[in-house]
Write a protein that holds these residues in place. Structure first.
Motif, PDB file in Angstrom:
ATOM      1  N   UNK A 269       6.419  91.808  76.885  1.00 13.88           N
ATOM      2  CA  UNK A 269       6.541  90.373  76.634  1.00 13.88           C
ATOM      3  C   UNK A 269       5.891  89.618  77.785  1.00 13.88           C
ATOM      4  N   UNK A 270       5.119  88.604  77.427  1.00 15.86           N
ATOM      5  CA  UNK A 270       4.488  87.763  78.438  1.00 15.86           C
ATOM      6  C   UNK A 270       4.583  86.306  77.998  1.00 15.86           C
ATOM      7  N   UNK A 271       4.283  85.399  78.922  1.00 14.58           N
ATOM      8  CA  UNK A 271       4.323  83.968  78.630  1.00 14.58           C
ATOM      9  C   UNK A 271       3.053  83.300  79.144  1.00 14.58           C
ATOM     10  N   UNK A 272       2.546  82.372  78.370  1.00 14.69           N
ATOM     11  CA  UNK A 272       1.468  81.503  78.820  1.00 14.69           C
ATOM     12  C   UNK A 272       1.952  80.064  78.754  1.00 14.69           C
ATOM     13  N   UNK A 273       1.310  79.201  79.538  1.00 12.81           N
ATOM     14  CA  UNK A 273       1.730  77.802  79.572  1.00 12.81           C
ATOM     15  C   UNK A 273       0.523  76.907  79.784  1.00 12.81           C
ATOM     16  N   UNK A 274       0.663  75.669  79.342  1.00 13.88           N
ATOM     17  CA  UNK A 274      -0.375  74.660  79.568  1.00 13.88           C
ATOM     18  C   UNK A 274      -0.307  74.236  81.029  1.00 13.88           C
ATOM     19  N   UNK A 275      -1.425  74.255  81.749  1.00 12.70           N
ATOM     20  CA  UNK A 275      -1.378  73.923  83.176  1.00 12.70           C
ATOM     21  C   UNK A 275      -1.159  72.439  83.416  1.00 12.70           C
ATOM     22  N   UNK A 276      -0.562  72.111  84.559  1.00  8.44           N
ATOM     23  CA  UNK A 276      -0.396  70.721  84.977  1.00  8.44           C
ATOM     24  C   UNK A 276      -1.699  70.265  85.621  1.00  8.44           C
ATOM     25  N   UNK A 277      -2.335  69.271  85.032  1.00  7.44           N
ATOM     26  CA  UNK A 277      -3.623  68.793  85.510  1.00  7.44           C
ATOM     27  C   UNK A 277      -3.807  67.339  85.077  1.00  7.44           C
ATOM     28  N   UNK A 278      -4.789  66.686  85.660  1.00  8.02           N
ATOM     29  CA  UNK A 278      -5.098  65.312  85.271  1.00  8.02           C
ATOM     30  C   UNK A 278      -5.851  65.316  83.942  1.00  8.02           C
ATOM     31  N   UNK A 279      -5.453  64.438  83.044  1.00  7.71           N
ATOM     32  CA  UNK A 279      -6.087  64.355  81.729  1.00  7.71           C
ATOM     33  C   UNK A 279      -6.314  62.888  81.366  1.00  7.71           C
ATOM     34  N   UNK A 280      -7.194  62.682  80.400  1.00  8.64           N
ATOM     35  CA  UNK A 280      -7.408  61.366  79.801  1.00  8.64           C
ATOM     36  C   UNK A 280      -7.017  61.462  78.333  1.00  8.64           C
ATOM     37  N   UNK A 281      -6.221  60.498  77.884  1.00  6.68           N
ATOM     38  CA  UNK A 281      -5.741  60.479  76.498  1.00  6.68           C
ATOM     39  C   UNK A 281      -6.137  59.157  75.855  1.00  6.68           C
ATOM     40  N   UNK A 282      -6.720  59.234  74.673  1.00  8.38           N
ATOM     41  CA  UNK A 282      -6.982  58.049  73.856  1.00  8.38           C
ATOM     42  C   UNK A 282      -6.193  58.223  72.561  1.00  8.38           C
ATOM     43  N   UNK A 283      -5.264  57.311  72.308  1.00  4.55           N
ATOM     44  CA  UNK A 283      -4.400  57.428  71.126  1.00  4.55           C
ATOM     45  C   UNK A 283      -3.791  56.077  70.830  1.00  4.55           C
ATOM     46  N   UNK A 284      -3.048  56.014  69.718  1.00  3.40           N
ATOM     47  CA  UNK A 284      -2.404  54.756  69.315  1.00  3.40           C
ATOM     48  C   UNK A 284      -1.038  54.649  69.966  1.00  3.40           C
ATOM     49  N   UNK A 285      -0.741  53.441  70.458  1.00  3.48           N
ATOM     50  CA  UNK A 285       0.525  53.197  71.139  1.00  3.48           C
ATOM     51  C   UNK A 285       1.546  52.629  70.161  1.00  3.48           C
ATOM     52  N   UNK A 286       2.703  53.304  70.070  1.00  2.65           N
ATOM     53  CA  UNK A 286       3.812  52.815  69.276  1.00  2.65           C
ATOM     54  C   UNK A 286       5.056  52.873  70.145  1.00  2.65           C
ATOM     55  N   UNK A 287       5.524  51.691  70.545  1.00  2.61           N
ATOM     56  CA  UNK A 287       6.615  51.643  71.501  1.00  2.61           C
ATOM     57  C   UNK A 287       6.108  52.070  72.862  1.00  2.61           C
ATOM     58  N   UNK A 288       6.694  53.142  73.389  1.00  3.53           N
ATOM     59  CA  UNK A 288       6.210  53.698  74.653  1.00  3.53           C
ATOM     60  C   UNK A 288       5.579  55.067  74.450  1.00  3.53           C
ATOM     61  N   UNK A 289       5.235  55.411  73.195  1.00  5.57           N
ATOM     62  CA  UNK A 289       4.752  56.750  72.863  1.00  5.57           C
ATOM     63  C   UNK A 289       3.335  56.700  72.303  1.00  5.57           C
ATOM     64  N   UNK A 290       2.495  57.612  72.771  1.00  5.13           N
ATOM     65  CA  UNK A 290       1.134  57.756  72.261  1.00  5.13           C
ATOM     66  C   UNK A 290       1.132  58.760  71.119  1.00  5.13           C
ATOM     67  N   UNK A 291       0.449  58.411  70.030  1.00  7.27           N
ATOM     68  CA  UNK A 291       0.378  59.294  68.874  1.00  7.27           C
ATOM     69  C   UNK A 291      -0.955  59.102  68.167  1.00  7.27           C
ATOM     70  N   UNK A 292      -1.342  60.049  67.290  1.00  7.07           N
ATOM     71  CA  UNK A 292      -2.620  59.898  66.587  1.00  7.07           C
ATOM     72  C   UNK A 292      -2.634  58.667  65.691  1.00  7.07           C
ATOM     73  N   UNK A 293      -3.839  58.087  65.539  1.00  8.75           N
ATOM     74  CA  UNK A 293      -4.039  57.004  64.584  1.00  8.75           C
ATOM     75  C   UNK A 293      -4.321  57.636  63.227  1.00  8.75           C
ATOM     76  N   UNK A 294      -3.325  57.621  62.361  1.00  9.01           N
ATOM     77  CA  UNK A 294      -3.424  58.342  61.089  1.00  9.01           C
ATOM     78  C   UNK A 294      -4.492  57.763  60.165  1.00  9.01           C
ATOM     79  N   UNK A 295      -4.839  56.486  60.360  1.00  9.23           N
ATOM     80  CA  UNK A 295      -5.815  55.855  59.476  1.00  9.23           C
ATOM     81  C   UNK A 295      -7.237  55.879  60.044  1.00  9.23           C
ATOM     82  N   UNK A 296      -7.453  56.627  61.120  1.00 13.06           N
ATOM     83  CA  UNK A 296      -8.785  56.667  61.740  1.00 13.06           C
ATOM     84  C   UNK A 296      -9.788  57.333  60.795  1.00 13.06           C
TER      85      UNK A 296
END
Length: 353
Positions: free
Chosen positions: A214-241
């Motif tokens: 058994x082994x485990x992999x994980x997403x590394x902690x790093x700087x990223x840029x996100x472009x998404x739709x803001x709803x409240x305080x949460x970023x999510x995909x724009x479903x109508x794009x």
């Protein structure tokens, strides 16, 4: 030689002012049109990816009035609630933790029509009943432990929460080193650490049929840029794009042009070009009306008429490309109309008096 009559010089000078005024006014309209056309092309390209993008990088979190807008945020991944594999009592500060389970099994390799068999680590049950020669190569039917994915309860980037879809879109994967000291007693009796794996092999260098690792992999902690739709305080995909995706996640602090190569380069200094166009328009109208000036308040007339003309042109250009931008331009036109009305009203009152 007789000199030029003063009245002719005045007529000549007045005509020259009118010509220069017309040239300046046309130049102002041309500058405005080219600037707005470039911005319109940029805005229409943005629409393919969900709409106008507000740059919120390094702003520290959401602001009022941005609900439903596409936003660009950038910064390091902040894991607020780390995921946990309760079966093995393993946890890590990562957005996504994935458990991988492999079994030492027989697998069939056919070379030149001849079947060969070898034992190897495989991450899924291999059905040996379909082997050409199943005798002596029988595999266990199922895995006693399954692979699983564990998501963080909350991950932020730049003060914005990420939805599940964006969480799973975070790039990269690194190996996690498990801690055998925290294994539950029932598993600690069966598993030992070997080269980054927890394995049931009594002799890890010589595993046997049916052994697990058994082994485990994980997403590394790093700087990223996100472009998404803001709803409240949460970023999510724009479903109508129109692009069918409605978001983008990339490593590092990336500009919109880097993220979306199909975006045209926006014009540099668009606001400065608009201001210059306004000044040129006001100066052009002033030259056109120079001979009709009567009072210092008449200087408001070219300013107002310039704003009226540019505001109307800008508003019409943006009618099909952005309701908010079109409204702002028509507000400028209305302000220009009000500025123009004052000197005209004062002049009319003076004439009637």
């Amino acid at each position: 030689m007789a000199g030029v009559h003063p009245s002719r010089r005045q007529v000549s000078g007045g005509a020259l002012l009118k010509v220069l005024g017309a040239v300046l006014l046309l130049g102002a309209l041309g500058m405005l049109a080219s600037t707005e056309n470039a911005l319109l092309a940029y805005r229409q390209a943005e629409q393919r990816h969900g709409g106008e993008v507000i740059d919120m990088a390094h702003q520290g979190g959401p602001r009022p009035g941005l609900y439903g807008y596409m936003v660009r945020v950038a910064g390091p991944i902040d894991v607020v609630a780390p995921p946990r594999d309760d079966d093995f009592n393993q946890s890590a500060s990562t957005p996504v933790l994935v458990r991988h389970v492999e079994m030492f099994q027989w697998r069939e390799v056919v070379v030149a029509g001849e079947a060969h068999y070898e034992l190897d680590w495989v991450d899924r049950p291999v059905d040996s009943s379909h082997f050409t020669q199943p005798g002596g190569h029988v595999n266990p039917r199922r895995f006693p432990i399954a692979g699983r994915q564990f998501d963080s309860g909350q991950v932020d980037v730049g003060g914005f929460k990420l939805s599940s879809a964006l969480l799973h879109a975070l790039p990269g994967s690194v190996q996690m080193s498990p801690d055998p000291k925290v294994l539950p007693p029932n598993l600690a009796a069966s598993f030992s650490l070997q080269d980054g794996y927890l394995t049931t092999s009594e002799h890890p260098s010589t595993p046997r049929l049916g052994d697990l690792r058994v082994s485990w992999t994980m997403v590394p902690l790093q700087a990223v840029t996100v472009v998404a739709r803001l709803k409240g305080d949460t970023l999510m995909p724009a479903e109508d794009a129109p692009d069918g995706k409605g978001y983008e996640v990339q490593v590092g602090d990336r500009s919109l042009v880097d993220i979306f190569p199909d975006l045209p380069v926006p014009p540099d200094g668009a606001m400065l070009r608009r201001v210059v166009a306004g000044l040129l328009a006001a100066l052009g109208v002033l030259m056109l009306l120079w001979e009709r000036r009567q009072h210092p308040s008449d200087l408001l007339l070219p300013v107002g008429l310039g704003a009226l003309v540019l505001g109307a042109v800008g508003g019409v250009m943006w009618l099909g490309g952005g309701g908010r931008a079109s409204m702002h331009w028509f507000e400028i036109a209305l302000l220009g109309l009000l500025l123009s009305a004052w000197p005209l009203w004062r002049r009319r009152s003076h004439d009637e008096g």
